[in-house]
Design an enzyme around this catalytic site. Structure first.
Site, PDB file in Angstrom:
ATOM      1  N   ASN A  80      49.423  22.052  35.806  1.00 17.85           N
ATOM      2  CA  ASN A  80      50.598  21.690  35.046  1.00 17.85           C
ATOM      3  C   ASN A  80      50.554  22.377  33.685  1.00 17.85           C
ATOM      4  O   ASN A  80      49.476  22.617  33.142  1.00 17.85           O
ATOM      5  CB  ASN A  80      50.648  20.179  34.830  1.00 17.85           C
ATOM      6  CG  ASN A  80      51.000  19.393  36.075  1.00 17.85           C
ATOM      7  OD1 ASN A  80      51.737  19.851  36.921  1.00 17.85           O
ATOM      8  ND2 ASN A  80      50.449  18.196  36.160  1.00 17.85           N
ATOM      9  N   HIS A 103      50.173  28.673  40.649  1.00 15.68           N
ATOM     10  CA  HIS A 103      48.784  28.400  41.053  1.00 15.68           C
ATOM     11  C   HIS A 103      48.129  29.680  41.572  1.00 15.68           C
ATOM     12  O   HIS A 103      48.814  30.587  41.987  1.00 15.68           O
ATOM     13  CB  HIS A 103      48.723  27.330  42.146  1.00 15.68           C
ATOM     14  CG  HIS A 103      49.229  25.997  41.698  1.00 15.68           C
ATOM     15  ND1 HIS A 103      50.511  25.572  41.957  1.00 15.68           N
ATOM     16  CD2 HIS A 103      48.642  25.007  40.981  1.00 15.68           C
ATOM     17  CE1 HIS A 103      50.684  24.375  41.451  1.00 15.68           C
ATOM     18  NE2 HIS A 103      49.581  24.006  40.844  1.00 15.68           N
ATOM     19  N   LYS A 126      43.898  34.860  29.219  1.00 18.52           N
ATOM     20  CA  LYS A 126      42.509  34.499  29.491  1.00 18.52           C
ATOM     21  C   LYS A 126      42.456  33.609  30.726  1.00 18.52           C
ATOM     22  O   LYS A 126      43.165  32.612  30.800  1.00 18.52           O
ATOM     23  CB  LYS A 126      41.895  33.742  28.302  1.00 18.52           C
ATOM     24  CG  LYS A 126      41.404  34.603  27.168  1.00 18.52           C
ATOM     25  CD  LYS A 126      40.070  35.298  27.469  1.00 18.52           C
ATOM     26  CE  LYS A 126      38.915  34.325  27.565  1.00 18.52           C
ATOM     27  NZ  LYS A 126      38.543  33.722  26.277  1.00 18.52           N
ATOM     28  N   HIS A 127      41.631  33.971  31.691  1.00 18.63           N
ATOM     29  CA  HIS A 127      41.420  33.153  32.886  1.00 18.63           C
ATOM     30  C   HIS A 127      42.739  32.809  33.576  1.00 18.63           C
ATOM     31  O   HIS A 127      43.011  31.673  33.939  1.00 18.63           O
ATOM     32  CB  HIS A 127      40.630  31.897  32.537  1.00 18.63           C
ATOM     33  CG  HIS A 127      39.284  32.192  31.948  1.00 18.63           C
ATOM     34  ND1 HIS A 127      38.314  32.892  32.632  1.00 18.63           N
ATOM     35  CD2 HIS A 127      38.766  31.922  30.730  1.00 18.63           C
ATOM     36  CE1 HIS A 127      37.241  33.025  31.874  1.00 18.63           C
ATOM     37  NE2 HIS A 127      37.502  32.452  30.702  1.00 18.63           N
TER      38      HIS A 127
END
Length: 377
Positions: free
Chosen positions: A216, A377, A50-51
């Site tokens: 993180n 990221h 998810k996301h």
């Protein structure tokens, strides 16, 4: 627009549906995760995304009856005969609130049992290296024929360099192509040296899950399954608290107190998930309160008190924990111990490594330094 950076053919085919930008980010990240889990362990693997972060990832180990009940999959036809379906049942069932509307990834061709499981969950799409004829027919009926089904070439290897554009600026760097194996876990830095094969497996699951989790991040794992993912937090202790709370909830869902909740038959699985979450956490007006319980239950259940929950969680768990970067303070170790962590893998490299190691020793933990950071990221 979709195209390959090196100008070649796309390594996947949209078999059904019309995936969007975020769908493809979830699909390609989740596919890498399950492929590497399969390669590292030799077992079918699944992930629920998810996301652009996994809610969980898991291997295709058989499910105990209590876990089947906690994941609402005890009635899935063919589940016991399909390691792939078992993997997705574990991944989807870990954090069902977060997995609502997920993207699923499977490391091997999807069979009918896995498709039946996917069909009844609220999900945006699936990526896998193929589908049986029966599985494809099941999935293509989902969402009135609009369910996103993507088939990927399992042999595809991308260019070692990858680029990303932000605000009109393109960044190019080497892909994080590190691979994990039991050999990664050889640098044990604590007084306790015990690291059984099951713990090595669970640490590999946690480490690979973190490789594709927004930094993180911290991950709790046990029984070949990521049971708590703390993603995208600026402070590592917040990652650990978040992941630990999710791991606690996963364990409490398997308590007889939760498994025997007298739900109304017309309550959907998603609604039951929400009620269980309220039942296990502190609210000013609990779902068991007078005047409210009739909305969810056929009879008024007993509250699950803080003391009772704490007593349940004090049972030995032998969980594993991994971090995508070093632990800067020993508070993370203390929080991990509260949730039953026994084994830890982290890169090391902090100026406070000695203090963290001393806390792990005080808690009787086995801690490994991987010397590999996993920022994503």
């Amino acid at each position: 627009r979709l195209d390959r950076a090196d100008g070649g053919e796309l390594p996947f085919t949209v078999v059904n549906g019309n995936p969007g930008y975020i769908n493809f980010l979830d699909a390609l990240n989740s596919w890498q995760l399950v492929r590497e889990l399969d390669e590292a362990t030799g077992m079918p693997a699944a992930a629920s995304f998810k996301h652009v972060s996994p809610t969980s990832a898991a291997l295709g180990l058989p499910l105990p009856d209590t876990l089947k009940r906690a994941c609402f999959v005890e009635d899935i036809d063919g589940l016991d005969d399909s390691p792939l379906a078992s993997a997705y049942a574990r991944a989807r069932g870990t954090d069902r609130l977060s997995s609502f509307g997920d993207w699923a990834a499977l490391s091997r061709p999807v069979d009918a049992a896995t498709a039946r499981l996917l069909r009844r969950e609220v999900s945006d799409g699936v990526i896998a290296p193929g589908y049986s004829e029966e599985a494809l027919a099941i999935l293509c009926e989902k969402k009135n024929g609009k369910y996103n089904v993507v088939s990927i070439d399992a042999s595809y290897v991308p260019n070692p360099l990858e680029s990303k554009e932000v605000f009109g600026i393109r960044f190019t760097q080497k892909r994080n192509d590190c691979r994990f194996s039991p050999k990664t876990l050889g640098d044990i830095v604590t007084q306790e040296k015990d690291l059984p094969s099951t713990a090595k497996r669970d640490l590999l699951v946690a480490l690979l899950t973190l490789k594709y989790t927004q930094s993180n991040s911290v991950c709790f794992a046990v029984d070949g399954q990521a049971i708590g993912v703390g993603a995208g937090q600026q402070s590592r202790i917040h990652c650990t608290r978040l992941a630990g709370d999710k791991a606690d909830t996963w364990r409490l869902r398997q308590s007889e107190r939760v498994l025997s909740l007298p739900f109304r038959s017309d309550l959907t699985r998603a609604a039951r998930d929400n009620v269980i979450d309220q039942y296990l956490h502190d609210y000013e007006e609990d779902v068991t309160a007078e005047g409210r319980w009739q909305l969810y239950f056929t009879s008024r259940p007993l509250p699950f008190t803080k003391e009772e929950r704490a007593a349940y969680l004090r049972q030995e768990a032998r969980l594993s924990l991994a971090s995508d970067a070093f632990f800067p303070f020993a508070d993370n170790i203390l929080r991990a111990a509260q949730s039953g962590v026994r084994y830890i893998a982290q890169p090391g490299g902090s100026t406070r490594d000695d203090a963290v190691r001393e806390q792990a020793d005080a808690c009787g933990m086995t801690m490994v330094f991987t010397h590999q950071r996993l920022f994503h990221h």
